[in-house]
Design an enzyme around this catalytic site. Structure first.
Site, mmCIF file in Angstrom:
data_model
loop_
_atom_site.group_PDB
_atom_site.id
_atom_site.type_symbol
_atom_site.label_atom_id
_atom_site.label_comp_id
_atom_site.label_asym_id
_atom_site.label_seq_id
_atom_site.Cartn_x
_atom_site.Cartn_y
_atom_site.Cartn_z
ATOM 1 N N SER A 1 64.980 -40.917 17.182
ATOM 2 C CA SER A 1 64.935 -42.217 17.794
ATOM 3 C C SER A 1 63.602 -43.193 16.788
ATOM 4 O O SER A 1 62.929 -42.386 16.389
ATOM 5 C CB SER A 1 64.762 -42.377 19.077
ATOM 6 O OG SER A 1 63.498 -41.714 19.524
ATOM 7 N N HIS B 1 44.063 -18.495 45.382
ATOM 8 C CA HIS B 1 43.472 -19.611 46.213
ATOM 9 C C HIS B 1 41.938 -19.398 45.385
ATOM 10 O O HIS B 1 41.426 -18.323 45.103
ATOM 11 C CB HIS B 1 43.096 -19.137 47.383
ATOM 12 C CG HIS B 1 42.016 -20.036 48.230
ATOM 13 N ND1 HIS B 1 42.225 -21.452 48.546
ATOM 14 C CD2 HIS B 1 40.763 -19.718 48.490
ATOM 15 C CE1 HIS B 1 41.177 -21.901 49.147
ATOM 16 N NE2 HIS B 1 40.340 -20.888 48.961
#
Ligand code: FAD
Ligand code: NAD
Length: 468
Positions: free
Chosen positions: A147, A446
């Site tokens: 494009s 964590h």
């Protein structure tokens, strides 16, 4: 005449990945690219250079505004060397394109430099820059011509001050006031680059929200954060006129109340989407059909109306994304090898690489409402995460949409630090038809940003997020 099993026209992420897969599967393959460097829009003037400038400008902004809070004090003046920043970007592009050339050689793909055009459904002419011509014969052709930037009929793109993304990636100065037409991905990513480097950035958007195709909650949050960073937004404004006089560009638009807005800046970036590119292909000689938007028409197998010609990537329907083009390239080649590949278009993630990043997969709330699906929402804000506070990246949230009856995850929408990388977990989960509870029961390290995904899943499951 040289003959091939597969000729691919266009070396963007669609074309070059298809070429590699074809090489891997033992097809005699040729790749035709009109430019001297391989990689297409994505590597040369798209994904890679824009991310290089986003990263550089992020370092600059952190140095100016955020280091002090971490106890890092600078004694000298911080200055910007834009020329060097652009040169680094160019070097990244060069290395990446050279990598594609290496991969072509490794996979025994023959590369032709020149414009490829159809002479017949099985013959391709390659016209080099010096006008020399070569004819090759092929069993199958894959059109991967990508494009080009779209514009508006009344705009003259002078490519100096009224520019597209291609020019915005190599400006010689930081604009004082950059007016961006279009609050989509390009406008916001490149707008943020220059905002960080010191430009005032005004975004004029036709619809009532920025990034309007994504879940609306993301656009609202991004608007809030970018306004804090200094952006001005004019949503619901219809641009009528763009004129340039010397170093001044004037953009006139109609406001939602029907009044006239006039903005003056020194650069105007037109970022209203991209259009499929088929110029020079001579599709008529092969009899390949296009639709009313200029896209090559394909069926579910990405086959055109001419059975031995396929098309992939930006030149066909669907999202204009590099990873979508890549999947399509692989799908076509594997089909030709007799395999049965599959693409779930619902699970192609979309990412905006601003900071905070925005990333989405699956259905938005607006889509689910329109489809009449009953869903529940689990949302978790990054500010409640220890990891986010540690790095001072507390903007944003994770939103999980799950089916009310089955708990299946239908959409995941993230705005926040590292959203681009975190969305992969959601894509994987959805590929395996996970429920919100499945994600909620997975151990997430964590302290990480990914804990927000677990917490949002817990919130969607039984409204039992732990940290909110
Ligand atoms: P393209 O990459 O456009 O490649 C097509 C190639 O075909 C070109 O090299 C062209 O020269 C060549 N060609 C055309 N016609 C002929 C012919 N007749 N003969 C020979 N060669 C021909 N997507 C993402 O997923 N992530 C991002 O972060 C991202 N960032 C972007 C940033 C910007 C500024 C822009 C403009 C785009 C960005 N995109 C991004 C979109 C992405 O670049 C496109 O979706 C992707 O490049 C499409 O790949 P493609 O292979 O279909 O076509
Ligand atoms: P886009 O479709 O993302 O955004 C264009 C925006 O312009 C939309 O919000 C639209 O409403 C607005 N618009 C359209 N006409 C207008 C008008 N007359 N006045 C004001 N606003 C108007 O397109 P883009 O940002 O130009 O990007 C082009 C393509 O490149 C996209 O399809 C995108 O997927 C791809 N891209 C992707 C990435 C990424 O994945 N991070 C980055 C850059 C580009």
């Amino acid at each position: 005449m040289k003959t091939y099993d597969i000729v691919i026209i266009g070396s963007g992420p669609g074309g070059y990945v298809a070429a590699i897969r074809a090489g891997q599967l033992g097809f005699k393959t040729a790749l035709v690219e009109k430019y001297n460097t391989l990689g297409g829009t994505c590597l040369n003037v798209g994904c890679i250079p824009s991310k290089a400038l986003l990263d550089s400008s992020h370092h600059y902004e952190d140095t100016l505004k955020h280091l002090d809070a971490h106890g890092i004090e600078l004694s000298g003046e911080v200055t910007l060397n834009l020329e060097k920043m652009i040169a680094r970007k160019a070097a990244v592009v060069e290395q990446t394109c050279a990598g594609v050339k290496f991969l072509m050689d490794k996979n025994k793909v023959e590369v032709f430099t020149g414009v490829g055009s159809f002479v017949s459904p099985t013959q391709i002419k390659i016209t080099a820059a010096d006008a020399t011509e070569q004819l090759i014969e092929t069993k199958y052709t894959i059109i991967a011509t990508g494009s080009k930037p779209a514009s508006l009929p009344f705009i003259t793109l002078d490519k100096e001050r009224v520019i597209t993304s291609t020019e915005a990636l190599k400006l010689k100065e930081v604009p004082k006031h950059l007016i961006v037409i279009g609050g989509g991905v390009i406008g916001l990513e490149l707008g943020q680059v220059y905002s960080r480097l010191g430009a005032k950035v005004s975004v004029v958007e036709y619809t009532d929200s920025i990034i309007p195709t994504m879940d609306r909650g993301l656009g609202r949050e991004l608007t809030k954060v970018l306004k804090k960073q200094g952006f001005d937004f004019y949503t619901g404004h219809q641009v009528k006129e763009v004129t340039r006089e010397g170093a001044t560009v004037t953009v006139k638009a109609t406001t939602p109340k029907g009044e006239e807005l006039s903005l003056q800046g020194d650069y105007c970036l037109v970022a209203v989407g991209r259009r499929p590119y088929t110029e020079g292909l001579n599709l008529e000689a092969a009899g390949v059909h296009k639709d009313d938007r200029g896209r090559v028409v394909v069926n579910d197998h990405l086959q055109t109306n001419v059975p031995n010609i396929y098309a992939i990537g930006d030149v066909v329907r669907g999202a204009m994304l590099a990873h979508k083009a890549e999947e399509e390239g692989v799908l076509v080649v594997e089909q030709l090898a007799g395999q049965k590949p599959h693409i779930d278009y619902n699970l192609i993630p979309g990412v905006v690489y601003t900071w905070p990043e925005v990333a989405s997969v699956g259905k938005s709330e607006e889509q689910l409402k329109a489809e009449g699906v009953t869903y529940k929402v689990g949302q978790f804000a990054f500010r409640a995460l220890g990891r986010a506070r540690a790095s001072m990246d507390t903007d944003g949230f994770v939103k999980i949409l799950a089916d009310t009856k089955t708990d299946e995850v239908l959409g995941v929408h993230i705005i926040g630090a590292r959203a681009a990388d975190m969305i992969a977990e959601a894509v994987t989960a959805m590929e395996f038809k996970a429920s919100a509870e499945d994600i909620a029961r997975i151990s997430h390290a964590h302290p990480t940003f990914t804990e927000a995904v677990k917490e949002a899943a817990l919130a969607a499951t039984e409204n039992r997020a732990i940290h909110s």
